[in-house]
Write a protein that holds these residues in place. Structure first.
Motif, PDB file in Angstrom:
ATOM      1  N   ALA A 161      -3.297   4.867   3.401  1.00 30.14           N
ATOM      2  CA  ALA A 161      -2.760   6.040   2.695  1.00 30.14           C
ATOM      3  C   ALA A 161      -2.514   5.680   1.240  1.00 30.14           C
ATOM      4  CB  ALA A 161      -1.461   6.496   3.344  1.00 30.14           C
ATOM      5  N   ARG A 162      -2.628   6.689   0.387  1.00 28.70           N
ATOM      6  CA  ARG A 162      -2.275   6.521  -1.022  1.00 28.70           C
ATOM      7  C   ARG A 162      -1.864   7.879  -1.573  1.00 28.70           C
ATOM      8  NH1 ARG A 162      -7.984   6.149  -1.455  1.00 28.70           N
ATOM      9  NH2 ARG A 162      -8.125   3.928  -1.757  1.00 28.70           N
ATOM     10  N   THR A 163      -0.971   7.852  -2.547  1.00 27.99           N
ATOM     11  CA  THR A 163      -0.564   9.093  -3.176  1.00 27.99           C
ATOM     12  C   THR A 163      -1.704   9.622  -4.039  1.00 27.99           C
ATOM     13  OG1 THR A 163       0.449   7.849  -4.981  1.00 27.99           O
ATOM     14  CG2 THR A 163       1.917   8.574  -3.196  1.00 27.99           C
ATOM     15  N   SER A 164      -1.670  10.893  -4.318  1.00 25.95           N
ATOM     16  CA  SER A 164      -2.678  11.538  -5.159  1.00 25.95           C
ATOM     17  C   SER A 164      -2.558  11.028  -6.590  1.00 25.95           C
ATOM     18  CB  SER A 164      -2.453  13.049  -5.120  1.00 25.95           C
ATOM     19  OG  SER A 164      -3.107  13.680  -6.187  1.00 25.95           O
ATOM     20  N   LEU A 184       4.345   9.310  -8.129  1.00 28.75           N
ATOM     21  CA  LEU A 184       4.515   8.077  -7.360  1.00 28.75           C
ATOM     22  C   LEU A 184       3.198   7.317  -7.337  1.00 28.75           C
ATOM     23  CD1 LEU A 184       6.603   9.340  -4.321  1.00 28.75           C
ATOM     24  CD2 LEU A 184       7.414   8.044  -6.291  1.00 28.75           C
ATOM     25  N   ASP A 185       3.249   6.050  -7.509  1.00 30.08           N
ATOM     26  CA  ASP A 185       2.066   5.184  -7.546  1.00 30.08           C
ATOM     27  C   ASP A 185       2.132   4.279  -6.320  1.00 30.08           C
ATOM     28  OD1 ASP A 185      -0.136   3.698  -8.308  1.00 30.08           O
ATOM     29  OD2 ASP A 185       0.896   2.642  -9.919  1.00 30.08           O
ATOM     30  N   ILE A 186       1.907   4.864  -5.143  1.00 28.62           N
ATOM     31  CA  ILE A 186       2.138   4.167  -3.875  1.00 28.62           C
ATOM     32  C   ILE A 186       0.872   4.193  -3.018  1.00 28.62           C
ATOM     33  CG2 ILE A 186       3.488   4.195  -1.731  1.00 28.62           C
ATOM     34  CD1 ILE A 186       5.240   3.603  -4.078  1.00 28.62           C
ATOM     35  N   ALA A 187       0.635   3.086  -2.326  1.00 31.37           N
ATOM     36  CA  ALA A 187      -0.435   3.015  -1.332  1.00 31.37           C
ATOM     37  C   ALA A 187       0.022   2.108  -0.195  1.00 31.37           C
ATOM     38  CB  ALA A 187      -1.722   2.474  -1.950  1.00 31.37           C
ATOM     39  N   PHE A 188      -0.532   2.355   0.978  1.00 32.23           N
ATOM     40  CA  PHE A 188      -0.234   1.540   2.150  1.00 32.23           C
ATOM     41  C   PHE A 188      -1.519   0.929   2.671  1.00 32.23           C
ATOM     42  CE2 PHE A 188       3.266   4.542   1.971  1.00 32.23           C
ATOM     43  CZ  PHE A 188       4.353   3.715   2.169  1.00 32.23           C
ATOM     44  N   LEU A 199       1.652  -3.879   8.130  1.00 34.98           N
ATOM     45  CA  LEU A 199       1.780  -2.781   7.180  1.00 34.98           C
ATOM     46  C   LEU A 199       2.230  -3.355   5.839  1.00 34.98           C
ATOM     47  CD1 LEU A 199       1.643   0.285   6.739  1.00 34.98           C
ATOM     48  CD2 LEU A 199       4.078   0.376   7.326  1.00 34.98           C
ATOM     49  N   ILE A 200       1.490  -3.017   4.784  1.00 35.24           N
ATOM     50  CA  ILE A 200       1.754  -3.552   3.449  1.00 35.24           C
ATOM     51  C   ILE A 200       1.895  -2.404   2.460  1.00 35.24           C
ATOM     52  CG2 ILE A 200       0.768  -4.904   1.538  1.00 35.24           C
ATOM     53  CD1 ILE A 200      -0.620  -6.633   3.679  1.00 35.24           C
ATOM     54  N   LEU A 201       2.891  -2.512   1.597  1.00 32.67           N
ATOM     55  CA  LEU A 201       3.115  -1.545   0.522  1.00 32.67           C
ATOM     56  C   LEU A 201       2.561  -2.123  -0.767  1.00 32.67           C
ATOM     57  CD1 LEU A 201       4.593   0.980  -0.713  1.00 32.67           C
ATOM     58  CD2 LEU A 201       6.575  -0.529  -0.979  1.00 32.67           C
ATOM     59  N   THR A 202       1.798  -1.315  -1.495  1.00 29.10           N
ATOM     60  CA  THR A 202       1.288  -1.712  -2.803  1.00 29.10           C
ATOM     61  C   THR A 202       1.276  -0.485  -3.692  1.00 29.10           C
ATOM     62  OG1 THR A 202      -0.471  -2.943  -3.963  1.00 29.10           O
ATOM     63  CG2 THR A 202      -1.170  -1.399  -2.226  1.00 29.10           C
ATOM     64  N   ASN A 203       0.618  -0.583  -4.836  1.00 28.42           N
ATOM     65  CA  ASN A 203       0.496   0.554  -5.741  1.00 28.42           C
ATOM     66  C   ASN A 203      -0.867   1.215  -5.573  1.00 28.42           C
ATOM     67  OD1 ASN A 203       2.237  -1.602  -7.591  1.00 28.42           O
ATOM     68  ND2 ASN A 203       3.000   0.490  -7.576  1.00 28.42           N
ATOM     69  N   ARG A 204      -0.896   2.535  -5.791  1.00 33.39           N
ATOM     70  CA  ARG A 204      -2.158   3.292  -5.711  1.00 33.39           C
ATOM     71  C   ARG A 204      -3.169   2.728  -6.695  1.00 33.39           C
ATOM     72  NH1 ARG A 204      -0.557   8.277  -7.539  1.00 33.39           N
ATOM     73  NH2 ARG A 204      -0.851   7.452  -9.621  1.00 33.39           N
ATOM     74  N   HIS A 205      -2.726   2.372  -7.911  1.00 29.45           N
ATOM     75  CA  HIS A 205      -3.686   1.887  -8.905  1.00 29.45           C
ATOM     76  C   HIS A 205      -4.309   0.549  -8.513  1.00 29.45           C
ATOM     77  CE1 HIS A 205      -0.102  -0.275 -10.523  1.00 29.45           C
ATOM     78  NE2 HIS A 205      -0.997  -1.190 -10.835  1.00 29.45           N
ATOM     79  N   VAL A 206      -3.696  -0.168  -7.584  1.00 28.30           N
ATOM     80  CA  VAL A 206      -4.260  -1.439  -7.109  1.00 28.30           C
ATOM     81  C   VAL A 206      -5.470  -1.172  -6.204  1.00 28.30           C
ATOM     82  CG1 VAL A 206      -3.796  -3.490  -5.692  1.00 28.30           C
ATOM     83  CG2 VAL A 206      -2.087  -2.699  -7.335  1.00 28.30           C
ATOM     84  N   VAL A 207      -5.410  -0.091  -5.420  1.00 28.10           N
ATOM     85  CA  VAL A 207      -6.506   0.268  -4.505  1.00 28.10           C
ATOM     86  C   VAL A 207      -6.977   1.687  -4.835  1.00 28.10           C
ATOM     87  CG1 VAL A 207      -5.962  -1.292  -2.611  1.00 28.10           C
ATOM     88  CG2 VAL A 207      -4.771   0.865  -2.754  1.00 28.10           C
ATOM     89  N   PRO A 208      -7.677   1.850  -5.958  1.00 28.60           N
ATOM     90  CA  PRO A 208      -8.053   3.187  -6.412  1.00 28.60           C
ATOM     91  C   PRO A 208      -9.106   3.825  -5.516  1.00 28.60           C
ATOM     92  CG  PRO A 208      -9.177   1.530  -7.709  1.00 28.60           C
ATOM     93  CD  PRO A 208      -8.221   0.797  -6.811  1.00 28.60           C
ATOM     94  N   THR A 209      -9.310   5.126  -5.718  1.00 25.71           N
ATOM     95  CA  THR A 209     -10.405   5.822  -5.048  1.00 25.71           C
ATOM     96  C   THR A 209     -11.691   5.076  -5.400  1.00 25.71           C
ATOM     97  OG1 THR A 209      -9.228   7.897  -5.300  1.00 25.71           O
ATOM     98  CG2 THR A 209     -11.587   8.043  -4.830  1.00 25.71           C
ATOM     99  N   GLY A 210     -12.551   4.876  -4.433  1.00 25.35           N
ATOM    100  CA  GLY A 210     -13.765   4.106  -4.655  1.00 25.35           C
ATOM    101  C   GLY A 210     -13.643   2.670  -4.170  1.00 25.35           C
TER     102      GLY A 210
END
Length: 172
Positions: A120-123, A128-132, A88-99
């Motif tokens: 998972a990623r926040t909307s 929050l700028d979070i993704a897993f 399990l890795i925590l990163t930012n949503r903007h690192v793994v955007p939609t698409g």
């Protein structure tokens, strides 16, 4: 004579003071460098570079002379931190955007793990700028979970150390 003696004494005191100040500054710089090095050594194995390929939607209007442009593929990179030894890795949503179409992570030893999934990623409307991410195949590599601190003990002005893949150019 008394003026000369006073001046000589003051100059001597100033030299001693300057020497002590320089020694204290050298100690502080060395101490800080050792602390940063220690922190990097402690968490370095838990920091990963996140490599992303994504598909952009493009536009059908606007652009040069009123013509749009179609979808295109882009590559980007960011940083993540391993939260658990099972991947399990925590990163930012903007690192793994939609698409996002493909994600891999590069471990601190340079190993690239290609089977990584965004779980998972926040909307984009969320502050929050979070993704897993989840590494689906560790390829026999042992993943080291980061030892996390207590953010409630942080105060404005506390020093921090940033370790990661800044702008996709400075891996760890």
């Amino acid at each position: 004579i008394s003026f000369g003696g006073g001046w000589l004494g003051a100059a001597s005191q100033a030299r001693d003071s300057d020497t002590r100040l320089v020694a204290e500054q050298k100690t502080a710089v060395t101490s800080t460098a050792n602390l940063v090095s220690s922190i990097a050594g402690t968490v370095g194995e838990s920091v990963v570079s996140v490599n992303v390929t994504s598909q952009s939607a493009g536009t059908t209007y606007g652009g040069l002379f009123g013509f749009g442009y179609g979808p295109y593929t882009q590559e980007s990179a960011g940083t993540g931190v391993i939260l658990s030894s099972d991947g399990l890795i925590l990163t930012n949503r903007h690192v793994v955007p939609t698409g996002t179409t493909d994600v891999s992570v590069t471990l601190s030893d340079g190993t690239v793990l290609k089977k990584v999934k965004v779980i998972a990623r926040t909307s984009t409307r969320d502050t929050l700028d979070i993704a897993f991410l989840k590494v689906e195949d560790t390829e026999g590599k042992k993943l080291v979970a980061a030892k996390l601190g207590d953010s409630s003990k942080m105060k404005v002005g506390d020093a921090v150390v940033a370790i990661g893949n800044t702008l996709g150019q400075f891996q760890n």
